[in-house]
Motif scaffolding. Structure first.
Motif, PDB file in Angstrom:
ATOM      1  N   LEU A 165      -2.504  -6.424   7.889  1.00 16.21           N
ATOM      2  CA  LEU A 165      -2.200  -7.850   7.778  1.00 16.21           C
ATOM      3  C   LEU A 165      -3.274  -8.554   6.954  1.00 16.21           C
ATOM      4  CD1 LEU A 165      -0.982  -8.545  11.414  1.00 16.21           C
ATOM      5  CD2 LEU A 165       0.398  -8.120   9.357  1.00 16.21           C
ATOM      6  N   LYS A 219       1.051  -1.153  10.118  1.00 20.34           N
ATOM      7  CA  LYS A 219       1.176  -2.543   9.672  1.00 20.34           C
ATOM      8  C   LYS A 219       0.116  -3.431  10.313  1.00 20.34           C
ATOM      9  CE  LYS A 219       4.322  -6.499   9.745  1.00 20.34           C
ATOM     10  NZ  LYS A 219       5.654  -7.007  10.139  1.00 20.34           N
ATOM     11  N   ALA A 220      -0.171  -3.224  11.579  1.00 21.27           N
ATOM     12  CA  ALA A 220      -1.159  -4.061  12.269  1.00 21.27           C
ATOM     13  C   ALA A 220      -2.537  -3.989  11.613  1.00 21.27           C
ATOM     14  CB  ALA A 220      -1.259  -3.636  13.739  1.00 21.27           C
ATOM     15  N   GLU A 221      -2.795  -2.900  10.904  1.00 22.47           N
ATOM     16  CA  GLU A 221      -4.075  -2.731  10.237  1.00 22.47           C
ATOM     17  C   GLU A 221      -4.051  -3.298   8.824  1.00 22.47           C
ATOM     18  OE1 GLU A 221      -4.768   1.445  10.323  1.00 22.47           O
ATOM     19  OE2 GLU A 221      -4.641   1.585  12.505  1.00 22.47           O
TER      20      GLU A 221
END
Length: 344
Positions: free
Chosen positions: A339, A335-337
Motif C-alpha cells: 500500500l 497487497k498489505a505490504e
C-alpha cells in the motif's frame, strides 16, 4: 541398552542439524540496469542495497546506470542483464515479435505514464483542439512523439495536420522558451525538473497536457526480469521485489535520508533537485488512485489490455501480444505490504 543409546544420540545429533536458513541458501547474482543516469527516482534501489535488503534475500545485486527506458528491455534481451527498471511499452513492442525472449514486467512503479505536451502558460495551446495551429517539438523516436498521432485521433484531430519539428533531447525546453516551438512532447519526470533547474515554476509558468488525461491511459516504468531468471529462479525474483518494495516504502517515509544516501553513490548529485524530483514523481506518477486500490506494483487487467492495443496501433505492430506476455503479478509481495505510503 548401549545400542539404544547410540541410536538416540544419532537421532539427537541429526535433529540438531538445522534446515538450511535463507542466509545459508545459495546466493543468486543479479545484474540490474537502471533506465538512466542516477536520479532521485532511483533512490530505493540503492537504499535496498545499502540497507542489506538484497543480501537478506540471498541476492548479490549489481546496479548499473542506464541508457533509456526502452534500452532496459534490449539490455535484458541481449543477456547482459537479468533485471532492470524500464518501460512496459517497450516490452509490448518486443513481445509482439519475440515473446519467449522478451522480459516480463513484474512490479509496476509508474502507474501513470509521464507522456505530456508542455507549453508556456501564455502560449497558443489552450486545449488539444489547438494542436493543428501550433508548432510541436520533440526528439526523433521519442515515445511521446510516437504516441502523438494516436492522441490526435482519439481527440478528433487529423495527425496529418500537425506541424512537428525534431529537436535534440537536451534542447527541447530551451526551444520552447525561445519561441522556436509552441509546445514540446515530453517525459514529464525529466522536463519538470529541467524547468526547476532553470529557476522556473513548472506549475505556474507552464501548462501540461498529460496523454493519460486525454484518452491515452498507459502504464510506464517498473521492474522487469528476464524469462530465464523468472523460470529458473522464481524465489530470487520474489526476494528482489520484497527488497525493492520495502525500500520504496522506507524511501518515501524518509526521502531526505534516501537522497543523502544516494549522493554517496553519485557525489555530483544535486540533492535539492533530486529530492524534489523524487517527491514530484511519487506524487504524480506512482501514488495514483489505482495504486492505492491495488497496491504498488500491480496493474488493472482491462487497462493493461487497452494500453497494449494503444501501443500496438501507435507502433504498427504486426501482432498484439497477450497481457500474460507483458506482465506477471505472481512474484508480487502481499497487497498489505504494497500500500502506498503518504509522502512527507
Amino acid at each position: 541398552m548401549s545400542s539404544w543409546l547410540r541410536m538416540a544420540a544419532t537421532a539427537l545429533m541429526l535433529s540438531s542439524v538445522a534446515a538450511p536458513t535463507r542466509a545459508e541458501a545459495p546466493v543468486t547474482r543479479i545484474k540490474f540496469t537502471l533506465d538512466w543516469k542516477i536520479q532521485g527516482i532511483h533512490a530505493w534501489f540503492y537504499w535496498a542495497k545499502a540497507k542489506g535488503y538484497f543480501k537478506a534475500e540471498n541476492l548479490d545485486v549489481t546496479i548499473d546506470q542506464g541508457e533509456g527506458s526502452a534500452a532496459t528491455v534490449t539490455r535484458i534481451l541481449s543477456g547482459a542483464y537479468d533485471a532492470g527498471f524500464g518501460d512496459i511499452n517497450a516490452i509490448i513492442q518486443n513481445a509482439a515479435t519475440r515473446p519467449a525472449e522478451t522480459p516480463r514486467m513484474v512490479y509496476m512503479i509508474y502507474s501513470k505514464a509521464p507522456f505530456a505536451l508542455l507549453t508556456k502558460a501564455g502560449g497558443p495551446l489552450t486545449s488539444l483542439k489547438d494542436l493543428p495551429a501550433t508548432r510541436i517539438g520533440a526528439p526523433a523516436g521519442a515515445a511521446a512523439l510516437k504516441l502523438l498521432p494516436v492522441l490526435a485521433k482519439n481527440n478528433g484531430i487529423d495527425p496529418a495536420g500537425l506541424t512537428i519539428t525534431q529537436v535534440a533531447p537536451n534542447l527541447q525546453e530551451q526551444m520552447l522558451l525561445q519561441g522556436q516551438v509552441d509546445c514540446i512532447a515530453v517525459f514529464s519526470a525529466t522536463s519538470y525538473m529541467n524547468l526547476v533547474s532553470l529557476k522556473l515554476d513548472p506549475d505556474k509558468d507552464f501548462r501540461w497536457f498529460f496523454y493519460s488525461d486525454h484518452g491515452i491511459d498507459l502504464y510506464s516504468n517498473g521492474i522487469m526480469v528476464s524469462p530465464k531468471l523468472a523460470q529458473e529462479k522464481p524465489e530470487a525474483v520474489k526476494g528482489l521485489l520484497r527488497a525493492i518494495n520495502r525500500a520504496i516504502r522506507e524511501t518515501i517515509a524518509d526521502p531526505q535520508a534516501a537522497i543523502d544516501l544516494l549522493a554517496t553513490e553519485e557525489p555530483l548529485l544535486k540533492k535539492d533537485i533530486e529530492l524534489r524530483r523524487l517527491g514530484y514523481v511519487y506524487g504524480s506518477l506512482i501514488d495514483t488512485p489505482e495504486a492505492r486500490q491495488l497496491g504498488l506494483g500491480d496493474v488493472n487487467d482491462e487497462r493493461l489490455k487497452s494500453s497494449i492495443a494503444i501501443v500496438a496501433s501507435a507502433f504498427d505492430l504486426a501482432k498484439q501480444p497477450d497481457a500474460a506476455q507483458v506482465f506477471d503479478r505472481s512474484f508480487l509481495p502481499l497487497k498489505a505490504e504494497r500500500l502506498p505510503p503518504a509522502i512527507h
